[in-house]
Design a protein around this motif. Structure first.
Motif, PDB file in Angstrom:
ATOM      1  N   GLY A 153       0.803  -1.206   0.000  1.00 54.63           N
ATOM      2  CA  GLY A 153       0.000   0.000   0.000  1.00 54.63           C
ATOM      3  C   GLY A 153       0.843   1.265   0.000  1.00 54.63           C
ATOM      4  O   GLY A 153       2.065   1.241   0.196  1.00 54.63           O
ATOM      5  N   ALA A 154       0.172   2.396  -0.189  1.00 55.20           N
ATOM      6  CA  ALA A 154       0.855   3.688  -0.282  1.00 55.20           C
ATOM      7  C   ALA A 154       1.601   4.040   1.002  1.00 55.20           C
ATOM      8  O   ALA A 154       2.589   4.778   0.960  1.00 55.20           O
ATOM      9  CB  ALA A 154      -0.155   4.782  -0.625  1.00 55.20           C
ATOM     10  N   GLU A 155       1.161   3.500   2.140  1.00 53.68           N
ATOM     11  CA  GLU A 155       1.827   3.818   3.401  1.00 53.68           C
ATOM     12  C   GLU A 155       3.275   3.347   3.427  1.00 53.68           C
ATOM     13  O   GLU A 155       4.110   3.898   4.146  1.00 53.68           O
ATOM     14  CB  GLU A 155       1.057   3.211   4.582  1.00 53.68           C
ATOM     15  N   ARG A 156       3.590   2.327   2.619  1.00 53.90           N
ATOM     16  CA  ARG A 156       4.963   1.825   2.577  1.00 53.90           C
ATOM     17  C   ARG A 156       5.919   2.803   1.907  1.00 53.90           C
ATOM     18  O   ARG A 156       7.132   2.663   2.038  1.00 53.90           O
ATOM     19  CB  ARG A 156       5.006   0.481   1.838  1.00 53.90           C
ATOM     20  N   ARG A 158       6.011   6.067   2.527  1.00 55.19           N
ATOM     21  CA  ARG A 158       6.225   7.257   3.359  1.00 55.19           C
ATOM     22  C   ARG A 158       7.513   7.126   4.161  1.00 55.19           C
ATOM     23  O   ARG A 158       7.798   6.071   4.735  1.00 55.19           O
ATOM     24  CB  ARG A 158       5.046   7.459   4.315  1.00 55.19           C
ATOM     25  N   ARG A 159       8.268   8.199   4.254  1.00 58.94           N
ATOM     26  CA  ARG A 159       9.525   8.164   5.028  1.00 58.94           C
ATOM     27  C   ARG A 159       9.275   7.839   6.493  1.00 58.94           C
ATOM     28  O   ARG A 159      10.073   7.162   7.133  1.00 58.94           O
ATOM     29  CB  ARG A 159      10.268   9.506   4.917  1.00 58.94           C
ATOM     30  N   ASP A 160       8.160   8.368   7.039  1.00 58.77           N
ATOM     31  CA  ASP A 160       7.929   8.152   8.463  1.00 58.77           C
ATOM     32  C   ASP A 160       7.544   6.706   8.789  1.00 58.77           C
ATOM     33  O   ASP A 160       7.346   6.360   9.954  1.00 58.77           O
ATOM     34  CB  ASP A 160       6.889   9.136   9.009  1.00 58.77           C
ATOM     35  N   ARG A 161       7.443   5.870   7.790  1.00 55.94           N
ATOM     36  CA  ARG A 161       7.203   4.440   8.014  1.00 55.94           C
ATOM     37  C   ARG A 161       8.472   3.760   8.548  1.00 55.94           C
ATOM     38  O   ARG A 161       8.396   2.718   9.190  1.00 55.94           O
ATOM     39  CB  ARG A 161       6.792   3.793   6.680  1.00 55.94           C
ATOM     40  N   TYR A 162       9.625   4.389   8.338  1.00 54.92           N
ATOM     41  CA  TYR A 162      10.912   3.746   8.608  1.00 54.92           C
ATOM     42  C   TYR A 162      11.634   4.455   9.753  1.00 54.92           C
ATOM     43  O   TYR A 162      11.567   5.674   9.893  1.00 54.92           O
ATOM     44  CB  TYR A 162      11.765   3.737   7.337  1.00 54.92           C
ATOM     45  N   ARG A 247      11.567 -10.065  10.465  1.00 48.11           N
ATOM     46  CA  ARG A 247      10.979  -9.583   9.212  1.00 48.11           C
ATOM     47  C   ARG A 247      11.201  -8.071   9.129  1.00 48.11           C
ATOM     48  O   ARG A 247      10.854  -7.328  10.062  1.00 48.11           O
ATOM     49  CB  ARG A 247       9.491  -9.909   9.137  1.00 48.11           C
ATOM     50  N   TYR A 248      11.792  -7.648   8.031  1.00 46.88           N
ATOM     51  CA  TYR A 248      12.117  -6.246   7.817  1.00 46.88           C
ATOM     52  C   TYR A 248      11.236  -5.650   6.726  1.00 46.88           C
ATOM     53  O   TYR A 248      10.861  -6.335   5.762  1.00 46.88           O
ATOM     54  CB  TYR A 248      13.573  -6.092   7.364  1.00 46.88           C
ATOM     55  N   GLU A 249      10.938  -4.364   6.863  1.00 47.50           N
ATOM     56  CA  GLU A 249      10.396  -3.561   5.771  1.00 47.50           C
ATOM     57  C   GLU A 249      11.464  -2.559   5.369  1.00 47.50           C
ATOM     58  O   GLU A 249      12.083  -1.929   6.228  1.00 47.50           O
ATOM     59  CB  GLU A 249       9.125  -2.824   6.203  1.00 47.50           C
ATOM     60  N   LEU A 250      11.676  -2.387   4.066  1.00 46.57           N
ATOM     61  CA  LEU A 250      12.715  -1.498   3.568  1.00 46.57           C
ATOM     62  C   LEU A 250      12.170  -0.655   2.417  1.00 46.57           C
ATOM     63  O   LEU A 250      11.223  -1.049   1.736  1.00 46.57           O
ATOM     64  CB  LEU A 250      13.930  -2.300   3.080  1.00 46.57           C
ATOM     65  N   LEU A 259      11.264   5.157  -4.257  1.00 52.11           N
ATOM     66  CA  LEU A 259      11.447   4.572  -5.581  1.00 52.11           C
ATOM     67  C   LEU A 259      11.253   3.063  -5.589  1.00 52.11           C
ATOM     68  O   LEU A 259      11.321   2.438  -6.650  1.00 52.11           O
ATOM     69  CB  LEU A 259      12.839   4.916  -6.111  1.00 52.11           C
ATOM     70  N   GLY A 260      11.000   2.491  -4.426  1.00 51.85           N
ATOM     71  CA  GLY A 260      10.761   1.054  -4.349  1.00 51.85           C
ATOM     72  C   GLY A 260      10.789   0.589  -2.907  1.00 51.85           C
ATOM     73  O   GLY A 260      11.338   1.268  -2.028  1.00 51.85           O
ATOM     74  N   VAL A 261      10.178  -0.556  -2.666  1.00 49.15           N
ATOM     75  CA  VAL A 261      10.124  -1.116  -1.318  1.00 49.15           C
ATOM     76  C   VAL A 261      10.473  -2.598  -1.371  1.00 49.15           C
ATOM     77  O   VAL A 261      10.422  -3.230  -2.431  1.00 49.15           O
ATOM     78  CB  VAL A 261       8.731  -0.922  -0.676  1.00 49.15           C
ATOM     79  N   ALA A 262      10.813  -3.130  -0.209  1.00 51.35           N
ATOM     80  CA  ALA A 262      11.160  -4.542  -0.117  1.00 51.35           C
ATOM     81  C   ALA A 262      10.720  -5.094   1.230  1.00 51.35           C
ATOM     82  O   ALA A 262      10.712  -4.377   2.243  1.00 51.35           O
ATOM     83  CB  ALA A 262      12.666  -4.745  -0.294  1.00 51.35           C
ATOM     84  N   ASP A 263      10.348  -6.368   1.221  1.00 53.30           N
ATOM     85  CA  ASP A 263      10.132  -7.137   2.443  1.00 53.30           C
ATOM     86  C   ASP A 263      11.226  -8.188   2.503  1.00 53.30           C
ATOM     87  O   ASP A 263      11.524  -8.849   1.494  1.00 53.30           O
ATOM     88  CB  ASP A 263       8.764  -7.822   2.419  1.00 53.30           C
ATOM     89  N   ALA A 264      11.829  -8.344   3.662  1.00 52.20           N
ATOM     90  CA  ALA A 264      12.928  -9.293   3.814  1.00 52.20           C
ATOM     91  C   ALA A 264      12.757 -10.058   5.118  1.00 52.20           C
ATOM     92  O   ALA A 264      12.252  -9.521   6.113  1.00 52.20           O
ATOM     93  CB  ALA A 264      14.272  -8.570   3.805  1.00 52.20           C
ATOM     94  N   THR A 265      13.207 -11.297   5.119  1.00 51.62           N
ATOM     95  CA  THR A 265      13.204 -12.129   6.322  1.00 51.62           C
ATOM     96  C   THR A 265      14.586 -12.737   6.486  1.00 51.62           C
ATOM     97  O   THR A 265      15.159 -13.254   5.517  1.00 51.62           O
ATOM     98  CB  THR A 265      12.159 -13.247   6.230  1.00 51.62           C
ATOM     99  N   GLY A 266      15.120 -12.648   7.690  1.00 54.78           N
ATOM    100  CA  GLY A 266      16.444 -13.189   7.949  1.00 54.78           C
ATOM    101  C   GLY A 266      16.571 -13.709   9.354  1.00 54.78           C
ATOM    102  O   GLY A 266      15.636 -13.627  10.163  1.00 54.78           O
ATOM    103  N   PRO A 267      17.747 -14.260   9.679  1.00 51.02           N
ATOM    104  CA  PRO A 267      17.957 -14.831  11.007  1.00 51.02           C
ATOM    105  C   PRO A 267      18.041 -13.757  12.086  1.00 51.02           C
ATOM    106  O   PRO A 267      18.495 -12.648  11.842  1.00 51.02           O
ATOM    107  CB  PRO A 267      19.292 -15.570  10.860  1.00 51.02           C
TER     108      PRO A 267
END
Length: 277
Positions: A153-156, A158-162, A247-250, A259-267
């Motif tokens: 969604g558009a909320e991802r 926004r700078r204040d999401r991070y 789980r990260y949001e980037l 300019l783009g977003v990513a979802d990542a999962t790591g240890p």
């Protein structure tokens, strides 16, 4: 990413693990897996489409990613290890299509991925020519899933999401034939942001070895051009965590523009609750 059997994939491409593919643990990294998938797509021959385009019967275009995802399912050994990337087409629309991949080493499935592609013209996405659709249909996975993943969604955007930001500057070596930062290099930027976060969270300079907690899976969406020259920031927030994983949001930003977003999962490793909450 749906688990499709190896027999469903019509194309097989062989690689050998190179030094550049390895992570700090001595096995192929998640970014290394992404590099194999991209190389496998580059080697595909779409004969009807190639003849059609060579005849000059289609307007100028760029091959652009809408999204891609990739994951490392198991470690792949040292330099020289043989791997096979199996490729097919999951979905075909009027303006986009989606590749599906599975990676095998020694008979074991060690990675997978997808990539959704459009042909971008001066006014936006172009309708796929019939010749390309025919080529893609020949590569259709017999067990393919038809439903595309929902876009964030558009909320991802926004700078204040991070909550954490890492500044990065595009290098000329990052740029591909489309004059954009290459998708694998951009995935590496997300890896850099996760690494910077884990170093800050665990602490450095206390004599301990730096943490090595890169994500094992990514799902990336593209919404703008990341070009050279340019100064950017990668935003990061922790979406959730448990005893074993995070789980990260980037997002990649130029000023306030996402300019783009990513979802990542790591240890999770030694990451403390205080840094993740």
């Amino acid at each position: 990413m749906t688990d499709v059997g190896i027999s469903a994939f019509p194309i097989q491409t062989g690689f050998r693990v190179r030094q550049v593919d390895l992570g700090r643990d001595g096995s192929a990294s998640t970014i290394g897996v992404a590099r194999w998938l991209g190389d496998a797509r580059e080697r595909l021959r779409l004969r009807r489409a190639e003849r059609f385009l060579a005849a000059g019967r289609f307007e100028p275009f760029q091959i652009l990613f809408v999204s891609q995802s990739f994951e490392r399912l198991a470690p792949v050994g040292s330099v020289g290890t043989d791997v096979e990337v199996h490729t097919g087409v999951r979905r075909i629309g009027r303006t986009s299509f989606t590749y599906g991949h599975a990676v095998f080493a020694g008979g074991e499935r060690v990675g997978s991925g997808e990539a959704t592609v459009v042909l971008g013209g001066a006014a936006g996405p172009l309708a796929l020519p019939d010749e390309l659709i025919a080529d893609l249909t020949d590569l259709r996975l017999s067990e393919s899933d038809q439903e595309a993943s929902p876009r964030p969604g558009a909320e991802r955007r926004r700078r204040d999401r991070y909550t954490h930001f890492l500044p990065l500057r595009a290098r000329i070596g990052d740029v591909d034939l489309n004059q954009h930062v290459n998708s694998v290099e951009l995935a590496g930027w997300y890896d850099e942001a996760v690494a910077a976060f884990t170093v800050r969270a665990i602490g450095e300079g206390d004599g301990r070895r730096l943490p090595d907690l890169p994500p094992w899976s990514y799902r990336i969406q593209y919404s703008g051009e990341v070009t050279y020259p340019g100064d950017y920031e990668i935003g990061l927030s922790v979406l959730s965590f448990d005893a074993d994983s995070v789980r990260y949001e980037l997002g990649v930003f130029r000023g306030d523009e996402c300019l783009g977003v990513a979802d990542a999962t790591g240890p999770r490793g030694e990451l403390p609750d205080s840094s993740l909450a």
